[in-house]
Design a protein around this motif. Structure first.
Motif, PDB file in Angstrom:
ATOM      1  N   TRP A 128       1.144   2.693  -5.354  1.00  0.00           N
ATOM      2  CA  TRP A 128       0.039   3.452  -5.958  1.00  0.00           C
ATOM      3  C   TRP A 128       0.513   4.254  -7.168  1.00  0.00           C
ATOM      4  O   TRP A 128      -0.218   4.417  -8.140  1.00  0.00           O
ATOM      5  CB  TRP A 128      -0.627   4.355  -4.915  1.00  0.00           C
ATOM      6  N   ARG A 164      -3.350  10.431   0.296  1.00  0.00           N
ATOM      7  CA  ARG A 164      -1.980  10.349  -0.198  1.00  0.00           C
ATOM      8  C   ARG A 164      -1.818   9.287  -1.277  1.00  0.00           C
ATOM      9  O   ARG A 164      -0.988   9.412  -2.176  1.00  0.00           O
ATOM     10  CB  ARG A 164      -1.022   9.989   0.946  1.00  0.00           C
ATOM     11  N   GLN A 165      -2.599   8.219  -1.150  1.00  0.00           N
ATOM     12  CA  GLN A 165      -2.513   7.147  -2.145  1.00  0.00           C
ATOM     13  C   GLN A 165      -3.149   7.573  -3.460  1.00  0.00           C
ATOM     14  O   GLN A 165      -2.638   7.277  -4.535  1.00  0.00           O
ATOM     15  CB  GLN A 165      -3.154   5.877  -1.586  1.00  0.00           C
ATOM     16  N   GLN A 200       0.841  -1.197   0.000  1.00  0.00           N
ATOM     17  CA  GLN A 200       0.000   0.000   0.000  1.00  0.00           C
ATOM     18  C   GLN A 200       0.874   1.244   0.000  1.00  0.00           C
ATOM     19  O   GLN A 200       0.384   2.344   0.251  1.00  0.00           O
ATOM     20  CB  GLN A 200      -0.884   0.013   1.257  1.00  0.00           C
ATOM     21  N   THR A 201       2.158   1.097  -0.252  1.00  0.00           N
ATOM     22  CA  THR A 201       3.039   2.258  -0.255  1.00  0.00           C
ATOM     23  C   THR A 201       2.633   3.200  -1.373  1.00  0.00           C
ATOM     24  O   THR A 201       1.980   2.802  -2.346  1.00  0.00           O
ATOM     25  CB  THR A 201       4.499   1.867  -0.502  1.00  0.00           C
ATOM     26  N   GLU A 202       3.071   4.454  -1.233  1.00  0.00           N
ATOM     27  CA  GLU A 202       2.823   5.402  -2.316  1.00  0.00           C
ATOM     28  C   GLU A 202       3.475   4.909  -3.602  1.00  0.00           C
ATOM     29  O   GLU A 202       2.948   5.122  -4.690  1.00  0.00           O
ATOM     30  CB  GLU A 202       3.371   6.772  -1.936  1.00  0.00           C
ATOM     31  N   ILE A 216      -9.006   3.751   1.258  1.00  0.00           N
ATOM     32  CA  ILE A 216      -7.991   4.399   0.432  1.00  0.00           C
ATOM     33  C   ILE A 216      -7.716   5.810   0.976  1.00  0.00           C
ATOM     34  O   ILE A 216      -8.645   6.547   1.315  1.00  0.00           O
ATOM     35  CB  ILE A 216      -8.412   4.426  -1.054  1.00  0.00           C
ATOM     36  N   ALA A 257      -0.707   9.794  -5.059  1.00  0.00           N
ATOM     37  CA  ALA A 257       0.420   9.041  -5.623  1.00  0.00           C
ATOM     38  C   ALA A 257       0.039   8.421  -6.965  1.00  0.00           C
ATOM     39  O   ALA A 257       0.843   8.393  -7.903  1.00  0.00           O
ATOM     40  CB  ALA A 257       0.872   7.951  -4.646  1.00  0.00           C
TER      41      ALA A 257
END
Ligand code: BES
Ligand code: MN
Ligand code: ZN
Length: 496
Positions: free
Chosen positions: A92, A123-124, A87-89, A120, A127
């Motif tokens: 994404w 920030r995601q 789920q890191t940027e 969600i 990204a």
């Protein structure tokens, strides 16, 4: 700045979009809006997934033309990736890059993507938008054949709920992506059109967004005693420059964090001339400096609450009657004398003076340089990780974390006194080349002589700055590596 993609936000999916896009796994749409849209088509998801081989993995796509029950021309379902996937940027951003490529490949010019899966984060979403922007980048301004290559723009609307929450994050993410694109443009530009002076002018352009910029000429560098930087530039008809950029967005009493970039606009090797094979790649030997311009632009455009310094060591390394030579002994600004073994080990020379100058003038709380410094880092790490070397382990840890978040990954490698015996000189305080083995650490150890007691890290991007295989977020030769990394490093460690 991005030419081939425009992004807007909306709460609800616009009814007029040419294409509606949502994400799904093997069992169906991930969010309620996607589910409702699909329901209107009356189609059997399981049957279509089976028939098209759609299992929800990244890159999987179901593309339905003229769907019954909907006004759009196309309904596009994209694989979201297995459950529990990162789920890191960075993950994404990859999704966003893949999204752009799929829509562009399907010649869709106007799309609304629905991002309503539960949990969600803004920030995601931001990204994803940044990743799409980065993937849309092309450098084709010199292709004039057939009136140039004509590309259409994609208008992308992101429907992810309340746009207010997402807007601020989106602005920040796009500021960083725009900085990366500026760095890519500079790295891709050929050396005949981008010399030290031209690069300094690009830096000077940042004064429009509140960065203060000074450009030191040869004369001024002479006065300061920058014998190492000046030696490298002597063979070129285009004189070296040292650029100092300052962004003061932090509190008055906050010591600055400083970034220093190697900016060799072309590296022939000088008198220790390189082989002809692939020498054209050496137009990218200013990728470190390009990243510094990009990150200063990003920090200023997102009004980062930090005091940041950006320094560029700009020169061209050419063979010439006036060039410096192997065996020469030069004196760096620090007072240390350097015996030149190879004029091709020029990056560490220009950085020696830039780092010393930075430390003397600004007393930064931390100083990080970035440079296409050694072929040895390519041997060690390939194209996926940059090398990081430091006199303060917490800096390497901070950069490593920023790398995992952004996808611009770094790996901590050693320096230390053990490497000093390899750069002991018979004639001077130090020499500019050790052996072949451990070449990236030797170069970093050389740099460590010019930072005093300032907490410092060095990032070697010879393997990541240009010429890497295409990825979800980049199909350009110049990558802009370092902009997102340093922006994130600042955001997580020095802001507020
Ligand atoms: N700019 C090169 C390093 C480089 C090589 C960058 C390949 C990108 C791709 C640097 O100035 C250089 O020539 N380094 C030498 C150092 C050696 C002479 C000690 C090298 O790595 O061979
Ligand atoms: Mn070189
Ligand atoms: Zn070089």
């Amino acid at each position: 700045m991005p030419e081939f993609l425009s992004i807007s936000l909306s709460e609800q999916p616009p009814q007029t979009a040419q294409a509606l896009v949502f994400y799904a796994d093997e069992s169906g749409p991930l969010g309620p809006v996607g589910g409702a849209i699909w329901a209107r088509t009356g189609l059997d998801f399981a049957r279509i997934a089976k028939a098209t081989g759609f299992s929800g993995r990244p890159g999987h796509m179901i593309d339905i033309a003229a769907p019954a029950g909907l006004d759009c021309e196309r309904l596009v379902v994209l694989g979201r990736g297995e459950d529990g996937q990162a789920q890191t940027e960075a993950a994404w951003a990859d999704r966003g890059g893949s999204l752009f490529a799929k829509l562009d490949g399907a010649r869709i010019r106007d799309a609304a993507v629905i991002l309503d899966e539960p949990g969600i984060a803004p920030r995601q979403v931001a990204a994803l938008a940044a990743g799409a922007t980065l993937r849309s980048y092309r450098f084709d301004k010199y292709i004039k054949r057939g009136n140039g290559r004509v590309h259409d723009r994609l208008s992308l609307t992101i429907a992810a709920g309340a746009p207010k929450d997402i807007g601020a994050e989106l602005d920040q993410a796009l500021a960083v992506a725009t900085g990366t694109i500026l760095a890519r443009d500079l790295v891709n530009e050929p050396a005949n059109l981008l010399g030290p002076e031209e690069m300094a002018q690009v830096a000077q352009g940042l004064s429009e967004i509140g960065v203060s910029v000074e450009v030191l000429t040869e004369k001024e560098m002479q006065k300061l005693g920058m014998g190492a930087l000046l030696a490298v530039g002597r063979g070129s008809v285009r004189p070296p420059r040292l650029v100092v950029m300052q962004w003061n967005g932090g509190k008055k009493q906050q010591d600055p964090v400083a970034f220093v970039g190697k900016g060799i606009v072309f590296d022939t090797g000088g008198i220790s001339i390189k082989g002809a094979a692939s020498m054209e790649n050496m137009k990218g030997d200013m990728a470190g400096a390009a990243a510094i311009i990009g990150v200063m632009q990003a920090l200023a455009s997102r009004k980062a609450k930090v005091n940041a310094i950006g320094i560029l060591a700009l020169a061209e390394n050419m063979p010439d009657g006036n060039a410096f030579r192997p065996g020469d002994i030069i004196t760096a600004m620090s007072g240390e004398t350097i015996e030149i073994i190879s004029t091709d080990a020029e990056g560490r020379l220009v950085l020696a003076d830039a780092l010393w100058y930075c430390r003397e003038r600004f007393k930064p709380q931390a100083m990080v340089d970035i440079a296409t410094l050694t072929g040895a880092i390519l041997v060690a790490l390939g194209n996926d990780y940059a090398g990081v070397f430091t006199n303060t382990d917490s800096l390497a840890a901070g950069l490593q974390q920023a790398g995992l978040a952004t996808g611009e990954k770094v790996w901590h490698l050693p320096i230390g006194h053990a490497y000093d015996k390899l750069i002991e000189s018979r004639f001077a305080d130090i020499k500019n080349q050790g052996g072949r083995n451990g070449g990236a650490s030797i170069a970093a150890q050389f740099l460590s002589h010019f930072v005093g007691d300032v907490p410092w890290a060095h990032v070697d991007i010879a393997g990541t700055g240009f010429g890497v295989p295409s990825s979800e977020t980049n199909s350009s030769w110049g990558t802009g590596f370092g902009v997102a990394l340093f922006d994130r490093f600042v955001r997580d460690n020095y802001e507020g």
